[in-house]
Design a protein around this motif. Sequence first.
Motif, PDB file in Angstrom:
ATOM      1  N   UNK A 139       0.793  -1.225   0.000  1.00 46.62           N
ATOM      2  CA  UNK A 139       0.000   0.000   0.000  1.00 46.62           C
ATOM      3  C   UNK A 139       0.827   1.278   0.000  1.00 46.62           C
ATOM      4  N   UNK A 140       2.135   1.188   0.240  1.00 46.21           N
ATOM      5  CA  UNK A 140       2.973   2.379   0.253  1.00 46.21           C
ATOM      6  C   UNK A 140       2.819   3.152   1.556  1.00 46.21           C
ATOM      7  N   UNK A 141       3.520   4.258   1.649  1.00 49.29           N
ATOM      8  CA  UNK A 141       3.440   5.102   2.838  1.00 49.29           C
ATOM      9  C   UNK A 141       2.093   5.804   2.890  1.00 49.29           C
ATOM     10  N   UNK A 142       1.652   6.094   4.086  1.00 53.43           N
ATOM     11  CA  UNK A 142       0.395   6.821   4.268  1.00 53.43           C
ATOM     12  C   UNK A 142       0.652   8.323   4.136  1.00 53.43           C
ATOM     13  N   UNK A 143      -0.415   9.088   4.200  1.00 55.04           N
ATOM     14  CA  UNK A 143      -0.329  10.548   4.090  1.00 55.04           C
ATOM     15  C   UNK A 143       0.584  11.120   5.161  1.00 55.04           C
ATOM     16  N   UNK A 144       0.353  10.740   6.411  1.00 56.44           N
ATOM     17  CA  UNK A 144       1.115  11.341   7.498  1.00 56.44           C
ATOM     18  C   UNK A 144       2.586  10.956   7.441  1.00 56.44           C
ATOM     19  N   UNK A 145       2.872   9.714   7.090  1.00 58.40           N
ATOM     20  CA  UNK A 145       4.267   9.274   6.986  1.00 58.40           C
ATOM     21  C   UNK A 145       4.984  10.069   5.890  1.00 58.40           C
ATOM     22  N   UNK A 146       4.323  10.260   4.751  1.00 56.74           N
ATOM     23  CA  UNK A 146       4.909  11.033   3.658  1.00 56.74           C
ATOM     24  C   UNK A 146       5.128  12.483   4.074  1.00 56.74           C
ATOM     25  N   UNK A 147       4.137  13.092   4.717  1.00 56.16           N
ATOM     26  CA  UNK A 147       4.249  14.478   5.175  1.00 56.16           C
ATOM     27  C   UNK A 147       5.403  14.627   6.159  1.00 56.16           C
ATOM     28  N   UNK A 148       5.480  13.743   7.125  1.00 53.90           N
ATOM     29  CA  UNK A 148       6.513  13.845   8.146  1.00 53.90           C
ATOM     30  C   UNK A 148       7.902  13.608   7.549  1.00 53.90           C
ATOM     31  N   UNK A 149       8.008  12.626   6.656  1.00 56.05           N
ATOM     32  CA  UNK A 149       9.298  12.318   6.027  1.00 56.05           C
ATOM     33  C   UNK A 149       9.807  13.512   5.225  1.00 56.05           C
ATOM     34  N   UNK A 150       8.955  14.091   4.392  1.00 49.50           N
ATOM     35  CA  UNK A 150       9.393  15.229   3.575  1.00 49.50           C
ATOM     36  C   UNK A 150       9.630  16.477   4.422  1.00 49.50           C
ATOM     37  N   UNK A 151       8.904  16.639   5.514  1.00 49.13           N
ATOM     38  CA  UNK A 151       9.133  17.779   6.397  1.00 49.13           C
ATOM     39  C   UNK A 151      10.517  17.688   7.031  1.00 49.13           C
ATOM     40  N   UNK A 152      10.854  16.540   7.550  1.00 44.54           N
ATOM     41  CA  UNK A 152      12.161  16.365   8.201  1.00 44.54           C
ATOM     42  C   UNK A 152      13.288  16.473   7.181  1.00 44.54           C
ATOM     43  N   UNK A 153      13.121  15.840   6.009  1.00 41.73           N
ATOM     44  CA  UNK A 153      14.161  15.938   4.979  1.00 41.73           C
ATOM     45  C   UNK A 153      14.356  17.381   4.534  1.00 41.73           C
ATOM     46  N   UNK A 154      13.262  18.086   4.291  1.00 44.59           N
ATOM     47  CA  UNK A 154      13.357  19.473   3.841  1.00 44.59           C
ATOM     48  C   UNK A 154      13.992  20.368   4.885  1.00 44.59           C
ATOM     49  N   UNK A 155      13.658  20.129   6.148  1.00 42.62           N
ATOM     50  CA  UNK A 155      14.216  20.963   7.207  1.00 42.62           C
ATOM     51  C   UNK A 155      15.701  20.695   7.403  1.00 42.62           C
ATOM     52  N   UNK A 156      16.073  19.438   7.446  1.00 41.34           N
ATOM     53  CA  UNK A 156      17.473  19.085   7.721  1.00 41.34           C
ATOM     54  C   UNK A 156      18.406  19.425   6.567  1.00 41.34           C
TER      55      UNK A 156
END
Length: 190
Positions: A139-156
């Motif tokens: 099923x792939x990553x969920x909405x929240x997992x995708x949001x959190x992953x890209x937020x942390x990557x973008x910030x770091x």
Amino acid sequence: MDRRKALKGFLLFGGGAAAVAAGFKSYQWYRKPDLQQLPDYKTLIAELAETIIPRTDTPGAKDANVQDYIITMIQDCTPTKLQNKFMDGLVDVQLYAQAQYNRSFLECSKEQRHNVLAHFEKRDRQYSGLAGKVQRKLFGDSFFVTLKKYTVQGYCTSIQGATQGLAYDYIPGKYQGCATLAPGQKCWAT
């Protein structure tokens, strides 16, 4: 009516209903997403990211323009299934905030925003162990997992996150694979 005929009819009806439901869900995941609407959600994405990484003594996600990173990653680097899940998740956030607090997510207080994201984190939590791996593969990553992953990557990877949120050494010198951190010391960006 004979029990065998009734059982066959019930199984046939149940199997047909399951096939229709699976086909509809598959259509929802693999349809071409309307990514032209994504910049319209820029403020919502910025506030969601700011709720995940708020401004404290270090810059927050909005200071690092994480919303632009998230939009670019969703448009250019995310598979169609996850693009659809992300777009549907943005709509779900708005609907949930409206249903729970009778206002849009942008009008909610900090505590209400935190509660909305806590709901989605709990709802989108994956199973642990082998079942979680199978769920993620199918099923792939969920909405929240995708949001959190890209937020942390973008910030770091932003200038503000790497230099002010994390410890940054412009010329790091020799490589130390394992270094102990003192209490209160920031993680290294380099």
